[in-house]
Design a protein around this motif. Sequence first.
Motif, PDB file in Angstrom:
ATOM      1  N   MET A 132      -0.155  -3.017  -9.745  1.00 32.15           N
ATOM      2  CA  MET A 132       0.029  -2.852  -8.355  1.00 32.15           C
ATOM      3  C   MET A 132      -1.241  -2.769  -7.623  1.00 32.15           C
ATOM      4  SD  MET A 132       3.440  -2.798  -8.251  1.00 32.15           S
ATOM      5  CE  MET A 132       3.683  -2.131  -6.568  1.00 32.15           C
ATOM      6  N   CYS A 133      -2.373  -2.033  -8.304  1.00 28.14           N
ATOM      7  CA  CYS A 133      -3.472  -2.159  -7.662  1.00 28.14           C
ATOM      8  C   CYS A 133      -4.077  -3.519  -7.296  1.00 28.14           C
ATOM      9  CB  CYS A 133      -4.523  -1.341  -8.269  1.00 28.14           C
ATOM     10  SG  CYS A 133      -4.620   0.563  -8.246  1.00 28.14           S
ATOM     11  N   LEU A 134      -3.782  -4.577  -8.130  1.00 26.80           N
ATOM     12  CA  LEU A 134      -4.335  -5.926  -8.141  1.00 26.80           C
ATOM     13  C   LEU A 134      -3.697  -6.501  -7.200  1.00 26.80           C
ATOM     14  CD1 LEU A 134      -5.123  -6.599 -11.847  1.00 26.80           C
ATOM     15  CD2 LEU A 134      -6.730  -6.574  -9.907  1.00 26.80           C
ATOM     16  N   GLY A 135      -2.188  -6.161  -7.121  1.00 26.67           N
ATOM     17  CA  GLY A 135      -1.354  -6.821  -5.971  1.00 26.67           C
ATOM     18  C   GLY A 135      -1.898  -6.681  -4.663  1.00 26.67           C
ATOM     19  N   CYS A 136      -2.096  -5.280  -4.425  1.00 26.92           N
ATOM     20  CA  CYS A 136      -2.625  -4.778  -3.025  1.00 26.92           C
ATOM     21  C   CYS A 136      -4.263  -5.423  -2.930  1.00 26.92           C
ATOM     22  CB  CYS A 136      -2.697  -3.420  -3.186  1.00 26.92           C
ATOM     23  SG  CYS A 136      -1.365  -2.561  -2.917  1.00 26.92           S
ATOM     24  N   ILE A 137      -4.913  -5.518  -3.793  1.00 24.89           N
ATOM     25  CA  ILE A 137      -6.146  -6.257  -3.599  1.00 24.89           C
ATOM     26  C   ILE A 137      -6.222  -7.515  -3.199  1.00 24.89           C
ATOM     27  CG2 ILE A 137      -8.431  -6.691  -4.574  1.00 24.89           C
ATOM     28  CD1 ILE A 137      -8.046  -4.045  -6.185  1.00 24.89           C
ATOM     29  N   ILE A 142       0.722  -1.185  -0.082  1.00 25.80           N
ATOM     30  CA  ILE A 142      -0.057   0.078   0.161  1.00 25.80           C
ATOM     31  C   ILE A 142       0.716   1.404   0.116  1.00 25.80           C
ATOM     32  CG2 ILE A 142      -1.892   1.120   1.541  1.00 25.80           C
ATOM     33  CD1 ILE A 142      -2.898  -1.299   2.112  1.00 25.80           C
ATOM     34  N   ALA A 143       1.771   1.132   0.774  1.00 25.56           N
ATOM     35  CA  ALA A 143       2.697   2.494   0.701  1.00 25.56           C
ATOM     36  C   ALA A 143       3.403   2.421  -0.615  1.00 25.56           C
ATOM     37  CB  ALA A 143       3.840   2.366   2.092  1.00 25.56           C
ATOM     38  N   SER A 144       3.909   1.535  -1.164  1.00 28.20           N
ATOM     39  CA  SER A 144       4.484   1.403  -2.597  1.00 28.20           C
ATOM     40  C   SER A 144       3.473   2.249  -3.413  1.00 28.20           C
ATOM     41  CB  SER A 144       4.873   0.294  -3.104  1.00 28.20           C
ATOM     42  OG  SER A 144       5.316   0.293  -4.282  1.00 28.20           O
ATOM     43  N   LEU A 145       2.214   1.659  -3.395  1.00 29.97           N
ATOM     44  CA  LEU A 145       1.099   2.199  -4.299  1.00 29.97           C
ATOM     45  C   LEU A 145       0.857   3.503  -4.380  1.00 29.97           C
ATOM     46  CD1 LEU A 145      -0.948   1.120  -6.357  1.00 29.97           C
ATOM     47  CD2 LEU A 145      -2.497   0.964  -4.491  1.00 29.97           C
ATOM     48  N   ALA A 146       0.952   3.834  -2.788  1.00 31.42           N
ATOM     49  CA  ALA A 146       0.317   5.517  -2.715  1.00 31.42           C
ATOM     50  C   ALA A 146       1.549   6.356  -2.637  1.00 31.42           C
ATOM     51  CB  ALA A 146      -0.349   5.455  -1.193  1.00 31.42           C
ATOM     52  N   GLY A 147       2.846   5.923  -2.734  1.00 27.66           N
ATOM     53  CA  GLY A 147       4.035   6.810  -2.631  1.00 27.66           C
ATOM     54  C   GLY A 147       4.314   7.665  -3.820  1.00 27.66           C
ATOM     55  N   PRO A 148       4.811   9.072  -3.577  1.00 30.39           N
ATOM     56  CA  PRO A 148       4.834   9.849  -4.403  1.00 30.39           C
ATOM     57  C   PRO A 148       6.393   9.752  -5.229  1.00 30.39           C
ATOM     58  CG  PRO A 148       4.833  10.981  -2.395  1.00 30.39           C
ATOM     59  CD  PRO A 148       4.617   9.632  -2.324  1.00 30.39           C
ATOM     60  N   TYR A 149       7.082   8.839  -4.793  1.00 31.38           N
ATOM     61  CA  TYR A 149       8.521   8.906  -5.047  1.00 31.38           C
ATOM     62  C   TYR A 149       9.001   7.504  -5.872  1.00 31.38           C
ATOM     63  CZ  TYR A 149       9.621  13.146  -2.438  1.00 31.38           C
ATOM     64  OH  TYR A 149       9.777  14.518  -2.218  1.00 31.38           O
ATOM     65  N   TRP A 150       8.346   7.202  -6.811  1.00 27.60           N
ATOM     66  CA  TRP A 150       8.742   6.055  -7.723  1.00 27.60           C
ATOM     67  C   TRP A 150       9.986   6.555  -8.521  1.00 27.60           C
ATOM     68  CZ3 TRP A 150       6.668   1.143  -9.362  1.00 27.60           C
ATOM     69  CH2 TRP A 150       5.655   0.599  -8.298  1.00 27.60           C
ATOM     70  N   GLY A 173       2.374 -11.874  -5.521  1.00 24.73           N
ATOM     71  CA  GLY A 173       3.574 -11.566  -5.513  1.00 24.73           C
ATOM     72  C   GLY A 173       4.013 -11.172  -6.915  1.00 24.73           C
ATOM     73  N   MET A 174       3.411 -12.173  -7.891  1.00 26.53           N
ATOM     74  CA  MET A 174       3.686 -12.194  -9.156  1.00 26.53           C
ATOM     75  C   MET A 174       3.164 -10.768  -9.954  1.00 26.53           C
ATOM     76  SD  MET A 174       5.704 -14.579 -10.217  1.00 26.53           S
ATOM     77  CE  MET A 174       5.567 -14.099 -11.874  1.00 26.53           C
ATOM     78  N   MET A 175       2.005 -10.162  -9.439  1.00 24.45           N
ATOM     79  CA  MET A 175       1.490  -9.029  -9.792  1.00 24.45           C
ATOM     80  C   MET A 175       2.448  -7.751  -9.384  1.00 24.45           C
ATOM     81  SD  MET A 175      -2.711  -9.335  -9.486  1.00 24.45           S
ATOM     82  CE  MET A 175      -3.497 -10.588  -9.434  1.00 24.45           C
ATOM     83  N   LEU A 176       2.990  -7.775  -8.172  1.00 28.20           N
ATOM     84  CA  LEU A 176       3.628  -6.866  -7.414  1.00 28.20           C
ATOM     85  C   LEU A 176       5.127  -6.822  -8.328  1.00 28.20           C
ATOM     86  CD1 LEU A 176       3.311  -7.267  -3.794  1.00 28.20           C
ATOM     87  CD2 LEU A 176       2.313  -5.335  -5.429  1.00 28.20           C
ATOM     88  N   PHE A 177       5.444  -7.983  -8.758  1.00 24.40           N
ATOM     89  CA  PHE A 177       6.790  -8.118  -9.597  1.00 24.40           C
ATOM     90  C   PHE A 177       6.643  -7.823 -10.873  1.00 24.40           C
ATOM     91  CE2 PHE A 177       9.306 -10.807 -12.277  1.00 24.40           C
ATOM     92  CZ  PHE A 177      10.362 -10.633 -12.009  1.00 24.40           C
ATOM     93  N   ALA A 178       5.467  -8.346 -11.553  1.00 18.30           N
ATOM     94  CA  ALA A 178       5.357  -7.638 -12.878  1.00 18.30           C
ATOM     95  C   ALA A 178       5.026  -6.166 -12.930  1.00 18.30           C
ATOM     96  CB  ALA A 178       3.885  -8.396 -13.404  1.00 18.30           C
ATOM     97  N   GLY A 179       4.107  -5.400 -11.949  1.00 18.02           N
ATOM     98  CA  GLY A 179       4.254  -4.018 -12.008  1.00 18.02           C
ATOM     99  C   GLY A 179       5.481  -3.340 -11.877  1.00 18.02           C
ATOM    100  N   SER A 180       6.221  -3.875 -10.895  1.00 20.02           N
ATOM    101  CA  SER A 180       7.590  -3.161 -10.642  1.00 20.02           C
ATOM    102  C   SER A 180       8.406  -3.428 -12.028  1.00 20.02           C
ATOM    103  CB  SER A 180       8.265  -3.789  -9.572  1.00 20.02           C
ATOM    104  OG  SER A 180       7.612  -3.621  -8.350  1.00 20.02           O
ATOM    105  N   CYS A 181       8.274  -4.594 -12.559  1.00 20.09           N
ATOM    106  CA  CYS A 181       9.277  -4.757 -13.484  1.00 20.09           C
ATOM    107  C   CYS A 181       8.843  -3.672 -14.945  1.00 20.09           C
ATOM    108  CB  CYS A 181       9.338  -6.263 -14.182  1.00 20.09           C
ATOM    109  SG  CYS A 181      10.241  -7.359 -13.248  1.00 20.09           S
ATOM    110  N   VAL A 182       7.480  -3.851 -14.996  1.00 13.76           N
ATOM    111  CA  VAL A 182       6.872  -3.175 -16.303  1.00 13.76           C
ATOM    112  C   VAL A 182       7.389  -1.629 -16.213  1.00 13.76           C
ATOM    113  CG1 VAL A 182       4.751  -2.005 -17.163  1.00 13.76           C
ATOM    114  CG2 VAL A 182       5.079  -4.586 -16.795  1.00 13.76           C
ATOM    115  N   PHE A 183       7.178  -1.130 -14.821  1.00 19.33           N
ATOM    116  CA  PHE A 183       7.848   0.423 -14.605  1.00 19.33           C
ATOM    117  C   PHE A 183       9.110   0.491 -14.907  1.00 19.33           C
ATOM    118  CE2 PHE A 183       9.005   4.216 -11.988  1.00 19.33           C
ATOM    119  CZ  PHE A 183       7.868   4.789 -12.379  1.00 19.33           C
ATOM    120  N   LEU A 184       9.950  -0.238 -14.349  1.00 23.27           N
ATOM    121  CA  LEU A 184      11.422  -0.324 -14.463  1.00 23.27           C
ATOM    122  C   LEU A 184      11.848  -0.262 -16.004  1.00 23.27           C
ATOM    123  CD1 LEU A 184      13.977   0.150 -12.761  1.00 23.27           C
ATOM    124  CD2 LEU A 184      13.979  -2.271 -12.600  1.00 23.27           C
TER     125      LEU A 184
END
Length: 185
Positions: free
Chosen positions: A84-89, A26-34, A126-137
């Motif tokens: 990232m939203c789906l990972g949090c949900i 949740i902190a990652s999803l809401a954080g303004p410092y990606w 975990g895969m959703m959070l991983f995929a979201g982070s990878c896509v962004f990076l």
Amino acid sequence: MAVKILADLWLLIAILVHVATIAVAIASLAGPYWMDGPTVHFGLWNYCFKHITQTYSDKCYKVTDVEDDAITIDGYFRATQALMCLGCIATLPTFLLIFALIFMLVGPEKRKYALFITVVFTFVQGMMLFAGSCVFLSQKTTYGGDQMSTDWAHYLGWTGCCTSFLTACLLVVHYALNRDVYEEL
């Protein structure tokens, strides 16, 4: 009627790690410092200027408000938001299932299946959070290349991914050590 508790050390550690996963996701999803750079920083929802520009003051705006001027919102950015939203949900049903396993709210005949579903949900989360982070990076160069660097909110996304997988491993260890409890009828 007394509630029986199945709370060995591994299951308790799994729920503590999962609570940490919920918090960092949740902190990652809401954080303004990606991403952070010399003049701006932004997250998945906010774009913040560090200095006053001709068009914007030194405050944060919704990403959609500065989309054409400062940032381009492409499909991969929306995909990162969605993943990232789906990972949090997905953390919520997993938490409820672990809670149900601890307090044995699931009948003995369905306990093994509930644990299996919990492990699968945790892994998918975990895969959703991983995929979201990878896509962004993967699109880091789109945001200014070497001038911009990833920051703490993005790192929390990776941390959430790792703690999800750790939770799944702890649940498997719990099952291996308590197989008799899950296979009794």
